[in-house]
Design a protein around this motif. Sequence first.
Motif, PDB file in Angstrom:
ATOM      1  N   MET A   1      11.440  35.028 -15.553  1.00 44.22           N
ATOM      2  CA  MET A   1      11.831  36.000 -14.563  1.00 44.22           C
ATOM      3  C   MET A   1      12.258  37.278 -15.279  1.00 44.22           C
ATOM      4  O   MET A   1      13.028  37.255 -16.224  1.00 44.22           O
ATOM      5  CB  MET A   1      12.988  35.436 -13.737  1.00 44.22           C
ATOM      6  CG  MET A   1      13.396  36.335 -12.645  1.00 44.22           C
ATOM      7  SD  MET A   1      14.361  35.398 -11.469  1.00 44.22           S
ATOM      8  CE  MET A   1      15.704  36.476 -11.238  1.00 44.22           C
ATOM      9  N   LEU A   2      11.793  38.393 -14.804  1.00 48.35           N
ATOM     10  CA  LEU A   2      12.102  39.698 -15.377  1.00 48.35           C
ATOM     11  C   LEU A   2      13.205  40.355 -14.561  1.00 48.35           C
ATOM     12  O   LEU A   2      13.122  40.437 -13.345  1.00 48.35           O
ATOM     13  CB  LEU A   2      10.855  40.581 -15.362  1.00 48.35           C
ATOM     14  CG  LEU A   2      11.006  41.984 -15.904  1.00 48.35           C
ATOM     15  CD1 LEU A   2      11.301  41.925 -17.399  1.00 48.35           C
ATOM     16  CD2 LEU A   2       9.752  42.778 -15.662  1.00 48.35           C
ATOM     17  N   THR A   3      14.260  40.790 -15.249  1.00 51.37           N
ATOM     18  CA  THR A   3      15.333  41.507 -14.564  1.00 51.37           C
ATOM     19  C   THR A   3      15.420  42.915 -15.136  1.00 51.37           C
ATOM     20  O   THR A   3      15.138  43.144 -16.313  1.00 51.37           O
ATOM     21  CB  THR A   3      16.688  40.804 -14.739  1.00 51.37           C
ATOM     22  OG1 THR A   3      16.982  40.718 -16.136  1.00 51.37           O
ATOM     23  CG2 THR A   3      16.655  39.405 -14.152  1.00 51.37           C
ATOM     24  N   ILE A   4      15.820  43.829 -14.285  1.00 50.69           N
ATOM     25  CA  ILE A   4      15.958  45.217 -14.700  1.00 50.69           C
ATOM     26  C   ILE A   4      17.436  45.586 -14.624  1.00 50.69           C
ATOM     27  O   ILE A   4      18.075  45.414 -13.588  1.00 50.69           O
ATOM     28  CB  ILE A   4      15.138  46.156 -13.795  1.00 50.69           C
ATOM     29  CG1 ILE A   4      13.651  45.829 -13.915  1.00 50.69           C
ATOM     30  CG2 ILE A   4      15.397  47.609 -14.158  1.00 50.69           C
ATOM     31  CD1 ILE A   4      12.777  46.597 -12.954  1.00 50.69           C
ATOM     32  N   ASN A   5      17.963  46.067 -15.723  1.00 49.24           N
ATOM     33  CA  ASN A   5      19.349  46.510 -15.758  1.00 49.24           C
ATOM     34  C   ASN A   5      19.436  47.863 -15.049  1.00 49.24           C
ATOM     35  O   ASN A   5      18.751  48.813 -15.443  1.00 49.24           O
ATOM     36  CB  ASN A   5      19.805  46.618 -17.214  1.00 49.24           C
ATOM     37  CG  ASN A   5      21.266  46.930 -17.334  1.00 49.24           C
ATOM     38  OD1 ASN A   5      21.883  47.464 -16.418  1.00 49.24           O
ATOM     39  ND2 ASN A   5      21.824  46.593 -18.475  1.00 49.24           N
ATOM     40  N   PRO A   6      20.270  47.976 -14.008  1.00 50.13           N
ATOM     41  CA  PRO A   6      20.346  49.245 -13.274  1.00 50.13           C
ATOM     42  C   PRO A   6      20.814  50.406 -14.154  1.00 50.13           C
ATOM     43  O   PRO A   6      20.398  51.545 -13.943  1.00 50.13           O
ATOM     44  CB  PRO A   6      21.343  48.981 -12.159  1.00 50.13           C
ATOM     45  CG  PRO A   6      21.706  47.557 -12.220  1.00 50.13           C
ATOM     46  CD  PRO A   6      21.105  46.953 -13.421  1.00 50.13           C
ATOM     47  N   ALA A   7      21.675  50.141 -15.134  1.00 50.03           N
ATOM     48  CA  ALA A   7      22.154  51.211 -16.015  1.00 50.03           C
ATOM     49  C   ALA A   7      21.006  51.765 -16.849  1.00 50.03           C
ATOM     50  O   ALA A   7      20.887  52.984 -17.028  1.00 50.03           O
ATOM     51  CB  ALA A   7      23.275  50.698 -16.921  1.00 50.03           C
ATOM     52  N   VAL A   8      20.140  50.903 -17.340  1.00 56.73           N
ATOM     53  CA  VAL A   8      18.993  51.354 -18.129  1.00 56.73           C
ATOM     54  C   VAL A   8      18.034  52.144 -17.241  1.00 56.73           C
ATOM     55  O   VAL A   8      17.528  53.201 -17.641  1.00 56.73           O
ATOM     56  CB  VAL A   8      18.272  50.159 -18.793  1.00 56.73           C
ATOM     57  CG1 VAL A   8      16.992  50.601 -19.461  1.00 56.73           C
ATOM     58  CG2 VAL A   8      19.193  49.467 -19.787  1.00 56.73           C
ATOM     59  N   LEU A   9      17.803  51.663 -16.042  1.00 58.39           N
ATOM     60  CA  LEU A   9      16.923  52.363 -15.109  1.00 58.39           C
ATOM     61  C   LEU A   9      17.470  53.753 -14.778  1.00 58.39           C
ATOM     62  O   LEU A   9      16.731  54.745 -14.800  1.00 58.39           O
ATOM     63  CB  LEU A   9      16.748  51.545 -13.830  1.00 58.39           C
ATOM     64  CG  LEU A   9      15.811  52.112 -12.780  1.00 58.39           C
ATOM     65  CD1 LEU A   9      14.404  52.245 -13.341  1.00 58.39           C
ATOM     66  CD2 LEU A   9      15.814  51.247 -11.550  1.00 58.39           C
ATOM     67  N   LEU A  10      18.773  53.849 -14.508  1.00 59.61           N
ATOM     68  CA  LEU A  10      19.366  55.149 -14.214  1.00 59.61           C
ATOM     69  C   LEU A  10      19.335  56.067 -15.434  1.00 59.61           C
ATOM     70  O   LEU A  10      19.146  57.275 -15.294  1.00 59.61           O
ATOM     71  CB  LEU A  10      20.804  54.987 -13.728  1.00 59.61           C
ATOM     72  CG  LEU A  10      20.972  54.681 -12.248  1.00 59.61           C
ATOM     73  CD1 LEU A  10      22.433  54.475 -11.898  1.00 59.61           C
ATOM     74  CD2 LEU A  10      20.376  55.762 -11.394  1.00 59.61           C
ATOM     75  N   ALA A  11      19.516  55.516 -16.628  1.00 58.58           N
ATOM     76  CA  ALA A  11      19.446  56.333 -17.846  1.00 58.58           C
ATOM     77  C   ALA A  11      18.056  56.942 -17.996  1.00 58.58           C
ATOM     78  O   ALA A  11      17.917  58.120 -18.353  1.00 58.58           O
ATOM     79  CB  ALA A  11      19.795  55.494 -19.064  1.00 58.58           C
ATOM     80  N   ILE A  12      17.035  56.178 -17.699  1.00 55.96           N
ATOM     81  CA  ILE A  12      15.662  56.687 -17.769  1.00 55.96           C
ATOM     82  C   ILE A  12      15.455  57.792 -16.733  1.00 55.96           C
ATOM     83  O   ILE A  12      14.864  58.836 -17.026  1.00 55.96           O
ATOM     84  CB  ILE A  12      14.647  55.547 -17.580  1.00 55.96           C
ATOM     85  CG1 ILE A  12      14.714  54.598 -18.779  1.00 55.96           C
ATOM     86  CG2 ILE A  12      13.237  56.081 -17.390  1.00 55.96           C
ATOM     87  CD1 ILE A  12      13.962  53.301 -18.600  1.00 55.96           C
ATOM     88  N   VAL A  13      15.969  57.589 -15.524  1.00 58.86           N
ATOM     89  CA  VAL A  13      15.842  58.602 -14.473  1.00 58.86           C
ATOM     90  C   VAL A  13      16.548  59.891 -14.891  1.00 58.86           C
ATOM     91  O   VAL A  13      16.023  60.993 -14.705  1.00 58.86           O
ATOM     92  CB  VAL A  13      16.414  58.067 -13.138  1.00 58.86           C
ATOM     93  CG1 VAL A  13      16.525  59.179 -12.107  1.00 58.86           C
ATOM     94  CG2 VAL A  13      15.547  56.934 -12.608  1.00 58.86           C
ATOM     95  N   VAL A  14      17.743  59.763 -15.483  1.00 62.19           N
ATOM     96  CA  VAL A  14      18.490  60.948 -15.931  1.00 62.19           C
ATOM     97  C   VAL A  14      17.707  61.702 -17.003  1.00 62.19           C
ATOM     98  O   VAL A  14      17.589  62.932 -16.956  1.00 62.19           O
ATOM     99  CB  VAL A  14      19.885  60.548 -16.448  1.00 62.19           C
ATOM    100  CG1 VAL A  14      20.550  61.689 -17.194  1.00 62.19           C
ATOM    101  CG2 VAL A  14      20.763  60.091 -15.296  1.00 62.19           C
ATOM    102  N   ILE A  15      17.159  60.982 -17.963  1.00 64.92           N
ATOM    103  CA  ILE A  15      16.397  61.624 -19.033  1.00 64.92           C
ATOM    104  C   ILE A  15      15.194  62.372 -18.466  1.00 64.92           C
ATOM    105  O   ILE A  15      14.924  63.517 -18.833  1.00 64.92           O
ATOM    106  CB  ILE A  15      15.966  60.584 -20.086  1.00 64.92           C
ATOM    107  CG1 ILE A  15      17.186  60.095 -20.866  1.00 64.92           C
ATOM    108  CG2 ILE A  15      14.928  61.154 -21.033  1.00 64.92           C
ATOM    109  CD1 ILE A  15      16.933  58.883 -21.738  1.00 64.92           C
TER     110      ILE A  15
END
Length: 69
Positions: A1-15
């Motif tokens: 199962m693949l999980t996505i860390n919301p903090a990592v996702l938001l960091a990518i969006v910010v960048i």
Amino acid sequence: MLTINPAVLLAIVVIVRLRRRTEARSRFDEKMTVVIVLALGVLIAPTPVGQGILNILGRLASGVTQAGR
């Protein structure tokens, strides 16, 4: 199962949002970026990385305060 860390996702969006040209941003776009960065800060704060950042910023603020005396 693949999980996505919301903090990592938001960091990518910010960048991605911050790489855009300044002239192309509307006022709403700037406000949205601020909201996303604040949400990222809330997600990072309780983690060991967030505590380390807080510690470093505290030392930096203390050094600036002592240098001003």
